[in-house]
Design a protein around this motif. Structure first.
Motif, PDB file in Angstrom:
ATOM      1  N   GLY A 201       0.789  -1.224   0.000  1.00  0.00           N
ATOM      2  CA  GLY A 201       0.000   0.000   0.000  1.00  0.00           C
ATOM      3  C   GLY A 201       0.821   1.274   0.000  1.00  0.00           C
ATOM      4  O   GLY A 201       0.299   2.362   0.268  1.00  0.00           O
TER       5      GLY A 201
ATOM      6  N   MET B 147       0.267   4.250  -5.177  1.00  0.00           N
ATOM      7  CA  MET B 147      -1.135   4.316  -5.589  1.00  0.00           C
ATOM      8  C   MET B 147      -1.326   3.913  -7.047  1.00  0.00           C
ATOM      9  O   MET B 147      -0.471   4.187  -7.899  1.00  0.00           O
ATOM     10  CB  MET B 147      -1.694   5.726  -5.382  1.00  0.00           C
ATOM     11  CG  MET B 147      -1.000   6.815  -6.176  1.00  0.00           C
ATOM     12  SD  MET B 147      -1.856   8.414  -6.079  1.00  0.00           S
ATOM     13  CE  MET B 147      -3.115   8.174  -7.352  1.00  0.00           C
TER      14      MET B 147
ATOM     15  N   TRP C 103      -2.621   4.431 -10.702  1.00  0.00           N
ATOM     16  CA  TRP C 103      -2.854   5.659 -11.450  1.00  0.00           C
ATOM     17  C   TRP C 103      -4.315   5.790 -11.878  1.00  0.00           C
ATOM     18  O   TRP C 103      -4.797   6.897 -12.109  1.00  0.00           O
ATOM     19  CB  TRP C 103      -1.925   5.723 -12.657  1.00  0.00           C
ATOM     20  CG  TRP C 103      -0.492   5.962 -12.273  1.00  0.00           C
ATOM     21  CD1 TRP C 103       0.097   5.648 -11.081  1.00  0.00           C
ATOM     22  CD2 TRP C 103       0.516   6.569 -13.066  1.00  0.00           C
ATOM     23  NE1 TRP C 103       1.425   6.010 -11.088  1.00  0.00           N
ATOM     24  CE2 TRP C 103       1.711   6.575 -12.296  1.00  0.00           C
ATOM     25  CE3 TRP C 103       0.548   7.087 -14.353  1.00  0.00           C
ATOM     26  CZ2 TRP C 103       2.900   7.097 -12.783  1.00  0.00           C
ATOM     27  CZ3 TRP C 103       1.738   7.608 -14.835  1.00  0.00           C
ATOM     28  CH2 TRP C 103       2.905   7.617 -14.056  1.00  0.00           C
TER      29      TRP C 103
ATOM     30  N   ASP D  77      -6.744   5.526 -10.081  1.00  0.00           N
ATOM     31  CA  ASP D  77      -7.502   6.144  -8.994  1.00  0.00           C
ATOM     32  C   ASP D  77      -7.551   7.662  -9.071  1.00  0.00           C
ATOM     33  O   ASP D  77      -8.307   8.298  -8.336  1.00  0.00           O
ATOM     34  CB  ASP D  77      -6.898   5.735  -7.640  1.00  0.00           C
ATOM     35  CG  ASP D  77      -7.162   4.274  -7.306  1.00  0.00           C
ATOM     36  OD1 ASP D  77      -7.850   3.599  -8.093  1.00  0.00           O
ATOM     37  OD2 ASP D  77      -6.658   3.809  -6.265  1.00  0.00           O
ATOM     38  N   GLU D  78      -6.730   8.257  -9.946  1.00  0.00           N
ATOM     39  CA  GLU D  78      -6.706   9.711 -10.085  1.00  0.00           C
ATOM     40  C   GLU D  78      -7.119  10.093 -11.507  1.00  0.00           C
ATOM     41  O   GLU D  78      -6.477   9.702 -12.479  1.00  0.00           O
ATOM     42  CB  GLU D  78      -5.295  10.248  -9.786  1.00  0.00           C
ATOM     43  CG  GLU D  78      -5.063  11.713 -10.116  1.00  0.00           C
ATOM     44  CD  GLU D  78      -6.081  12.635  -9.462  1.00  0.00           C
ATOM     45  OE1 GLU D  78      -6.593  13.536 -10.156  1.00  0.00           O
ATOM     46  OE2 GLU D  78      -6.363  12.453  -8.252  1.00  0.00           O
TER      47      GLU D  78
ATOM     48  N   TYR E 139       0.671   1.098 -11.842  1.00  0.00           N
ATOM     49  CA  TYR E 139       1.391   1.815 -10.791  1.00  0.00           C
ATOM     50  C   TYR E 139       2.550   2.639 -11.349  1.00  0.00           C
ATOM     51  O   TYR E 139       3.157   3.429 -10.635  1.00  0.00           O
ATOM     52  CB  TYR E 139       1.923   0.837  -9.749  1.00  0.00           C
ATOM     53  CG  TYR E 139       0.834   0.227  -8.906  1.00  0.00           C
ATOM     54  CD1 TYR E 139       0.420   0.835  -7.724  1.00  0.00           C
ATOM     55  CD2 TYR E 139       0.186  -0.944  -9.298  1.00  0.00           C
ATOM     56  CE1 TYR E 139      -0.595   0.285  -6.943  1.00  0.00           C
ATOM     57  CE2 TYR E 139      -0.828  -1.503  -8.530  1.00  0.00           C
ATOM     58  CZ  TYR E 139      -1.219  -0.886  -7.357  1.00  0.00           C
ATOM     59  OH  TYR E 139      -2.226  -1.430  -6.594  1.00  0.00           O
TER      60      TYR E 139
ATOM     61  N   SER F 281       1.322   6.649  -2.166  1.00  0.00           N
ATOM     62  CA  SER F 281      -0.112   6.604  -1.869  1.00  0.00           C
ATOM     63  C   SER F 281      -0.534   7.708  -0.912  1.00  0.00           C
ATOM     64  O   SER F 281      -1.722   8.041  -0.809  1.00  0.00           O
ATOM     65  CB  SER F 281      -0.488   5.237  -1.284  1.00  0.00           C
ATOM     66  OG  SER F 281       0.256   4.975  -0.104  1.00  0.00           O
TER      67      SER F 281
ATOM     68  N   ALA G  66      -2.770  10.478  -2.392  1.00  0.00           N
ATOM     69  CA  ALA G  66      -4.219  10.256  -2.466  1.00  0.00           C
ATOM     70  C   ALA G  66      -4.855  10.359  -1.084  1.00  0.00           C
ATOM     71  O   ALA G  66      -5.923  10.970  -0.921  1.00  0.00           O
ATOM     72  CB  ALA G  66      -4.502   8.893  -3.081  1.00  0.00           C
ATOM     73  N   LYS G  67      -4.208   9.800  -0.076  1.00  0.00           N
ATOM     74  CA  LYS G  67      -4.767   9.800   1.276  1.00  0.00           C
ATOM     75  C   LYS G  67      -4.891  11.206   1.839  1.00  0.00           C
ATOM     76  O   LYS G  67      -5.828  11.506   2.586  1.00  0.00           O
ATOM     77  CB  LYS G  67      -3.894   8.944   2.194  1.00  0.00           C
ATOM     78  CG  LYS G  67      -3.886   7.460   1.851  1.00  0.00           C
ATOM     79  CD  LYS G  67      -2.896   6.695   2.711  1.00  0.00           C
ATOM     80  CE  LYS G  67      -2.837   5.219   2.319  1.00  0.00           C
ATOM     81  NZ  LYS G  67      -1.801   4.484   3.086  1.00  0.00           N
TER      82      LYS G  67
ATOM     83  N   ALA H 293      -3.307  14.361  -4.685  1.00  0.00           N
ATOM     84  CA  ALA H 293      -2.947  13.567  -5.860  1.00  0.00           C
ATOM     85  C   ALA H 293      -3.186  14.334  -7.150  1.00  0.00           C
ATOM     86  O   ALA H 293      -2.488  14.110  -8.146  1.00  0.00           O
ATOM     87  CB  ALA H 293      -3.737  12.262  -5.876  1.00  0.00           C
TER      88      ALA H 293
END
Length: 477
Positions: A128, A131, A133, A135-136, A162, A339, A342-343, A347
């Motif tokens: 983890g 991230m 990619w 996801d963005e 990734y 990651s 994003a958290k 991002a």
């Protein structure tokens, strides 16, 4: 199986390699951070420095010294233009030979950079740390554009992206034309001709100059100067992407070729431990007629080991000139995204810079500086406006000579006994004399390990099979 479109253009497993050639020497590089100074805290990276308003600070790490100057210039340009407009400031840092150790400590401690070169995509993805990619939203366009160049083992893991391949490193054989002209030699096209040239140079100079130098002390010599050159003669590497099986016996002829040069005493003495820079230095000093080179050596022979003679790069000779294949290459390791971006909700800012990093503008800049060959091949070289590109750089960038190959599953196997690198070393140093037997044993042991990895679910063999590999490697010139 997710089929990828191969272009005849231009770093198996996790690409290898990215290579030791990129890491270079330790001279002139940024020192590793001191303890407790690994890359800034999350707060520093996410919010920027106190008093900076809405500026988001993004950190980026690499171990590439060969293109450092170009990247620093382009990062500065980004910060003063797009970054200033979007509230982003990128801090780019290049480390040396201890890069991956330093990186691993920082990442596992939660203090790694936002963008970084990575050699553990699968491990970091599972943990983890990095991230996907997809996801963005701001990265989806890049994922789509570069999908045909990507594959499991390059930038994909678990059906997610990734990383995206950014460049390739090509290779060939450099010939000192002053030496070749002195002895009336033509550049070789076959193994037999290469051996004859090496012998003529060595004997003609009474061993003051040697025909060929194989730098076995260079960590990736077996990849660039054995596996890939041999593939141009047999149509694939030691892993057969048509059958999905290992075939080390396909290298038997190539080891005979190298042994012939050694038997003739045409190989530069001390090749068993010679590192890459030593071999380059001997070549630039005029003590070697031929040497294996990579595209990065165009600038190496201008700056680090300047040559006062004409040298030309040619495709590595093949066993049969009438039955040549394109030279396969893998993509270089590239950048991943922490990651944390994003958290902690920035991002989108990282995506702004990553799109710049993968822009045609950046690719043209590194091409024209003769430091990197873009994964996009002709899409980039056709945009070049440089007026004085080195002829050897143009040859290294010739997309009709190379093809991008799939990675192989080496990194997911548990091998009993010597690795193929160990066996290669023992063959070339004379410890192993039954070459055919050793290669047969390698084939059997690697296929056994492959079967076990498939049975356990660790390897999906469909990820490594390309039924069209023969057509893609077909020589077209």
């Amino acid at each position: 199986m997710k089929l990828k479109k191969y272009l005849g253009v231009l770093l198996s497993g996790i690409m290898v390699l990215s290579m030791a050639a990129c890491a270079g020497t330790d001279k002139g590089q940024t020192a590793a951070p001191e303890s407790g100074q690994t890359g800034g805290t999350k707060k520093e990276q996410a919010k920027g420095e106190e008093g900076s308003g809405d500026i988001t600070k993004i950190t980026m790490w690499s171990n590439d010294q060969h293109d450092q100057a170009v990247y620093e210039e382009r990062v500065k340009e980004f910060n003063e233009t797009i970054g200033k407009e979007k509230g982003i400031s990128v801090e780019y840092t290049v480390y040396g030979s201890d890069y991956y150790t330093t990186l691993d400590v920082a990442v596992t401690a939660g203090e790694g950079p936002d963008i970084f070169k990575c050699n553990k995509i699968g491990n970091y993805a599972e943990a983890g740390y990095i991230m996907p990619w997809e996801d963005e939203d701001g990265l989806k366009g890049l994922v789509d554009r570069f999908s045909e160049y990507n594959a499991p083992g390059y930038g994909e893991f678990g059906q997610k992206t990734y990383s995206i391949p950014i460049r390739v490193t090509t290779y060939g054989l450099a010939c000192n034309m002053d030496i070749f002209n002195k002895y009336g030699l033509k550049t070789p096209e076959t193994w037999e001709e290469m051996r004859a040239c090496a012998k003529a140079i060595t004997e003609g100079s009474r061993e003051s100059t040697y025909g060929y130098a194989l730098a076995m002390g260079y960590t990736s010599y077996n990849y660039f100067y054995l596996n890939l050159p041999n593939a141009a003669s047999v149509g694939d590497e030691y892993f057969n992407h048509t059958t999905g099986r290992y075939d080390f016996e396909s290298l038997g002829g190539f080891f005979d070729h190298l042994q012939g040069i050694i038997d003739d005493k045409s190989m530069f003495p001390g090749f068993e431990t010679m590192d890459g820079d030593t071999a380059r230095a001997q070549f630039s000093a005029g003590n070697v007629g031929m040497i294996g080179v990579m595209s990065s050596d165009v600038t190496t022979f201008k700056n680090q080991f300047p040559c006062d003679f004409e040298w030309v790069v040619i495709p590595y000779p093949v066993q049969d000139a009438s039955n040549r294949y394109k030279e396969p290459i893998g993509v270089s390791m590239s950048y991943v995204i922490n990651s944390r971006a994003a958290k902690e909700g920035y991002a989108d800012k990282v995506a702004e810079f990553v799109n710049y990093l993968y822009s045609d503008e950046m690719f043209v800049a590194t091409n024209d500086a003769q430091v990197d060959i873009s994964i996009l091949g002709d899409e980039i070289t056709s945009q070049s406006k440089a007026e004085s590109l080195d002829p050897n750089w143009i040859k290294f960038s010739d997309m009709d000579v190379y093809c991008i190959k799939y990675p192989n599953p080496d990194g997911d196997l548990s091998i009993e006994g010597d690795s193929y690198q160990d066996v290669y070393n023992k063959i070339l140093t004379g410890i192993v004399t039954d070459v055919d037997g050793a290669l047969k044993d390698l084939t059997e042991r690697y296929n056994k390990a492959l079967d076990e990895a498939i049975a356990s679910g660790k390897v999906n063999i469909d990820d490594y099979i390309d039924s069209n590999i023969a057509g893609k490697m077909k020589w077209g010139q």
